[in-house]
Design a protein around this motif. Structure first.
Motif, PDB file in Angstrom:
ATOM      1  N   GLY A   1      48.726  -0.838 -12.314  1.00  9.01           N
ATOM      2  CA  GLY A   1      49.795  -1.788 -11.627  1.00  9.01           C
ATOM      3  C   GLY A   1      49.820  -1.803 -10.087  1.00  9.01           C
ATOM      4  N   GLN A   2      49.052  -0.992  -9.465  1.00  5.69           N
ATOM      5  CA  GLN A   2      48.841  -0.871  -7.948  1.00  5.69           C
ATOM      6  C   GLN A   2      47.388  -1.442  -7.599  1.00  5.69           C
ATOM      7  N   THR A   3      47.306  -1.806  -6.336  1.00  2.50           N
ATOM      8  CA  THR A   3      45.949  -2.110  -6.032  1.00  2.50           C
ATOM      9  C   THR A   3      45.488  -1.307  -4.729  1.00  2.50           C
ATOM     10  N   ILE A   4      44.303  -0.745  -5.012  1.00  2.00           N
ATOM     11  CA  ILE A   4      43.527  -0.167  -3.750  1.00  2.00           C
ATOM     12  C   ILE A   4      42.327  -0.930  -3.599  1.00  2.00           C
ATOM     13  N   TRP A   5      41.838  -0.918  -2.185  1.00  2.00           N
ATOM     14  CA  TRP A   5      40.633  -1.661  -1.718  1.00  2.00           C
ATOM     15  C   TRP A   5      39.587  -0.513  -1.423  1.00  2.00           C
ATOM     16  N   VAL A   6      38.509  -0.708  -1.955  1.00  2.00           N
ATOM     17  CA  VAL A   6      37.282   0.147  -1.530  1.00  2.00           C
ATOM     18  C   VAL A   6      36.462  -0.670  -0.869  1.00  2.00           C
ATOM     19  N   ASP A   7      35.781  -0.103   0.291  1.00  5.77           N
ATOM     20  CA  ASP A   7      34.882  -0.778   1.067  1.00  5.77           C
ATOM     21  C   ASP A   7      33.673   0.270   1.694  1.00  5.77           C
ATOM     22  N   SER A   8      32.760  -0.100   2.349  1.00  5.26           N
ATOM     23  CA  SER A   8      31.961   0.777   3.159  1.00  5.26           C
ATOM     24  C   SER A   8      31.706  -0.034   4.471  1.00  5.26           C
ATOM     25  N   PRO A   9      32.638  -0.049   5.363  1.00  7.31           N
ATOM     26  CA  PRO A   9      32.556  -0.619   6.634  1.00  7.31           C
ATOM     27  C   PRO A   9      31.386   0.290   7.422  1.00  7.31           C
ATOM     28  N   LEU A  10      30.490  -0.195   8.138  1.00  4.39           N
ATOM     29  CA  LEU A  10      29.683   0.571   8.974  1.00  4.39           C
ATOM     30  C   LEU A  10      28.927   1.450   8.424  1.00  4.39           C
ATOM     31  N   GLY A  11      28.600   1.634   7.164  1.00  2.70           N
ATOM     32  CA  GLY A  11      27.965   2.678   6.472  1.00  2.70           C
ATOM     33  C   GLY A  11      28.949   3.861   6.220  1.00  2.70           C
ATOM     34  N   MET A  12      30.274   3.634   6.462  1.00  2.00           N
ATOM     35  CA  MET A  12      31.150   4.717   6.080  1.00  2.00           C
ATOM     36  C   MET A  12      32.052   4.166   4.845  1.00  2.00           C
ATOM     37  N   SER A  13      32.589   5.212   4.222  1.00  2.00           N
ATOM     38  CA  SER A  13      33.448   4.735   3.078  1.00  2.00           C
ATOM     39  C   SER A  13      34.948   4.503   3.408  1.00  2.00           C
ATOM     40  N   SER A  14      35.333   3.652   2.937  1.00  2.00           N
ATOM     41  CA  SER A  14      36.972   3.378   3.199  1.00  2.00           C
ATOM     42  C   SER A  14      37.850   2.892   1.788  1.00  2.00           C
ATOM     43  N   VAL A  15      39.013   3.365   1.893  1.00  2.00           N
ATOM     44  CA  VAL A  15      40.031   3.283   0.724  1.00  2.00           C
ATOM     45  C   VAL A  15      41.275   2.665   1.625  1.00  2.00           C
ATOM     46  N   THR A  16      41.848   1.502   1.056  1.00  2.00           N
ATOM     47  CA  THR A  16      43.111   1.100   1.787  1.00  2.00           C
ATOM     48  C   THR A  16      44.139   1.118   0.591  1.00  2.00           C
ATOM     49  N   TYR A  17      45.353   1.179   0.783  1.00  2.00           N
ATOM     50  CA  TYR A  17      46.464   1.210  -0.027  1.00  2.00           C
ATOM     51  C   TYR A  17      47.658   0.760   0.936  1.00  2.00           C
ATOM     52  N   GLN A  18      48.512   0.146   0.313  1.00  2.00           N
ATOM     53  CA  GLN A  18      49.944   0.100   1.032  1.00  2.00           C
ATOM     54  C   GLN A  18      51.025   0.095  -0.097  1.00  2.00           C
ATOM     55  N   ASP A  19      52.029   1.147   0.353  1.00  2.00           N
ATOM     56  CA  ASP A  19      53.142   1.293  -0.556  1.00  2.00           C
ATOM     57  C   ASP A  19      54.310   0.135  -0.585  1.00  2.00           C
ATOM     58  N   ARG A  20      55.257   0.600  -1.471  1.00  2.00           N
ATOM     59  CA  ARG A  20      56.515  -0.829  -1.201  1.00  2.00           C
ATOM     60  C   ARG A  20      56.865  -0.716  -0.220  1.00  2.00           C
ATOM     61  N   GLN A  21      56.849   0.483   0.707  1.00  2.00           N
ATOM     62  CA  GLN A  21      57.967   0.386   1.825  1.00  2.00           C
ATOM     63  C   GLN A  21      57.092  -0.377   2.988  1.00  2.00           C
ATOM     64  N   GLY A  22      55.851  -0.408   2.677  1.00  2.00           N
ATOM     65  CA  GLY A  22      54.726  -1.670   3.668  1.00  2.00           C
ATOM     66  C   GLY A  22      54.100  -0.623   4.580  1.00  2.00           C
ATOM     67  N   ILE A  23      53.900   0.688   4.145  1.00  2.00           N
ATOM     68  CA  ILE A  23      53.208   1.655   5.040  1.00  2.00           C
ATOM     69  C   ILE A  23      51.701   1.532   4.342  1.00  2.00           C
ATOM     70  N   GLY A  24      50.883   1.315   5.366  1.00  2.00           N
ATOM     71  CA  GLY A  24      49.451   0.979   5.057  1.00  2.00           C
ATOM     72  C   GLY A  24      48.884   2.380   5.213  1.00  2.00           C
TER      73      GLY A  24
END
Lengths: 283, 220
Positions: free
Chosen positions: A221-244
């Motif tokens: 039920g949660q969403t994370i986003w996965v990417d490879s910006p500039l040849g790096m790896s990234s994961v982003t996630y936002q909790d319900r308190q709005g902390i990114g």
């Protein structure tokens, strides 16, 4: 379109670099043909440019290095194959721990979404945040660090901890993302054969910020986003308190995703469990 | 979905490894020695391979590889020169490229002439290049060695085209300065004196092509 001597500097550089339009080049040529000072300057710049290019002509890669790279790529391919086999075996094994791993596999199996656009602004910005950063503040005591972070960000926050023992929190520094105050935590991640990676975690109050990037993955039920910006790896996630949480690393993408899934973000915010919810749903 | 490893490697080798010499050449000029250049290129290539699935196949592969090389180089530089040194360099670079006006009357008095160019050896040029801060060095390498356009360099270095022009202008100026200093130290040329030619037009030059174009557009 007559030009003045004071305007020739950008034109001379751009002309020698082949960046002028035809009209601009004609205007410069007209001026230079009538102005001895600018003609001399352009000639000097051209000779200097030619000399530099000649002196800096680089050597080709030695044949031995071609072979070395081919071997390194073959090894990388074997490692990838091994990782896939390992993942398939884990899928077949019973046990609660495997359930979580299986869910993680499901995550990997999620179809790659066509990116909404080529840009992933937040992760891109975080990945390029290399130059101009202030020095890292090293704090041995993690409680002190939590206090410093809370004071700095003015929101209750605690750095996540990782089940992987080979992750070491090195320090943190003030940062900005999307014009917002953020804290950048710097981790060292140790891997086999002496490999060492750096993982940076940007924490920020992220309400009203678009955290989406290339691949969307749904976990319990949660969403994370996965990417490879500039040849790096990234994961982003936002909790319900709005902390990114924006994780950026030079480690392989699947390794970073595993690390994030193995963190205690679940315990930090019970309602926002990534791994916790995933595991309980799986059981 | 991700491509199969074998297919991925074949495709990667055919598309990306053709740029190996260019990567190695640039890395050699950035790091100044073959061993570091090999390390930098190997890390770049392996990183590119790991993220090959994320590469848009119809985009500019060479520019993408150089973006990774640039990122890796700066990351390494930051690791080696941690903390305040990096901040200092970044601030110096910021000061140098913030505006578009450079007041370099003193520097322009040191323009190398034929004598300087005739006596300059490749080793001095490489040494002078290495003395530049990473941002200036990268701009010069990407433009003068690799022949990337301003737009491509801006994409690789993640900065506006105007900043690329500033870094190039400033980087080349500093390169000249260093070469001049070497030549003076070797007794090839004298310290700047009355005989040195001087372009008064150099002082306070703007190197912002966009500003020039806007001015032109407004006057026509």
């Amino acid at each position: 379109m007559a030009i003045h001597c004071s305007e020739t500097a950008p034109l001379v550089q751009s002309c020698l670099d082949g960046e002028l339009t035809d009209a601009e080049e004609r205007a410069l040529c007209d001026h230079v043909s009538q102005c001895g000072v600018c003609r001399k300057r352009m000639s000097r710049e051209e000779r200097f440019r030619d000399a530099i290019r000649e002196h800096l002509a680089p050597p080709s890669a030695p044949d031995r290095f071609h072979e070395q790279l081919t071997h390194a790529l073959a090894e990388e391919e074997r490692a990838e194959v091994r990782a896939r086999r390992h993942a398939q075996l884990s899928w077949a094994l019973p046990g609660a721990a495997t359930v979580a791993a299986a869910v993680a596999l499901l995550v990997f199996a999620t179809d790659r979404l066509a990116p909404a656009n080529d840009q992933a602004p937040l992760t891109h910005e975080a990945a390029s945040r290399v130059i101009g950063s202030s020095p890292v503040v090293v704090q041995e005591d993690h409680r002190d660090m939590s206090r410093s972070l809370n004071d700095y960000l003015r929101v209750p926050i605690r750095p996540p901890r990782f089940s992987d023992d080979n992750v070491e929190l090195y320090g943190w520094r003030p940062s900005h993302l999307h014009g917002r105050q953020a804290a950048e935590l710097v981790y060292r991640v140790f891997r086999s054969e002496g490999r060492q990676y750096t993982m940076r975690l940007h924490l920020l109050e992220s309400s009203n910020i678009d955290l989406r990037s290339q691949d969307r993955r749904e976990i319990g039920g949660q969403t994370i986003w996965v990417d490879s910006p500039l040849g790096m790896s990234s994961v982003t996630y936002q909790d319900r308190q709005g902390i990114g949480y924006v994780f950026i690393s030079d480690m392989p993408q699947h390794d970073l995703v595993d690390l994030v899934l193995g963190s205690d973000l679940a315990q930090t915010h019970d309602d926002d469990s990534i791994r916790g919810r995933t595991a309980s749903q799986g059981q | 979905m991700f491509s199969r490893p074998k297919k991925k490697r074949t495709e990667f080798e055919a598309t990306a490894l053709v740029h190996l010499d260019a990567l190695y050449g640039a890395a050699h000029r950035l790091t100044r020695n073959p061993r570091d250049a090999e390390d930098l290129v190997q890390e770049t290539v392996l990183r590119a391979y790991r993220f090959w699935d994320g590469f848009q196949k119809d985009s500019n592969c060479k520019a993408w590889l150089f973006k990774i090389l640039t990122n890796t180089f700066i990351n390494h530089y930051q690791k080696q020169k941690r903390g305040r040194e990096v901040l200092g360099a970044a601030m110096a670079e910021q000061e140098a490229t913030d505006g578009v006006l450079f007041h370099e009357q003193a520097e322009s008095q040191r323009d190398p002439e034929d004598l300087l160019l005739n006596h300059t050896v490749s080793e001095d040029v490489v040494r002078a290049l290495t003395s530049l801060s990473p941002e200036f060095r990268l701009a010069v390498v990407l433009c003068d060695i690799e022949g990337f356009s301003y737009k491509e360099i801006a994409e690789i270095m993640e900065c506006p085209v105007g900043t690329v022009m500033s870094r190039l202008y400033r980087g080349r100026r500093l390169l000249k300065e260093s070469l001049y200093d070497f030549a003076v130290a070797q007794g090839v040329v004298k310290r700047p004196g009355d005989e040195v030619t001087h372009d008064s037009a150099d002082a306070g030059d703007t190197i912002d092509l966009d500003a020039y174009r806007k001015r032109r557009a407004n006057t026509t």
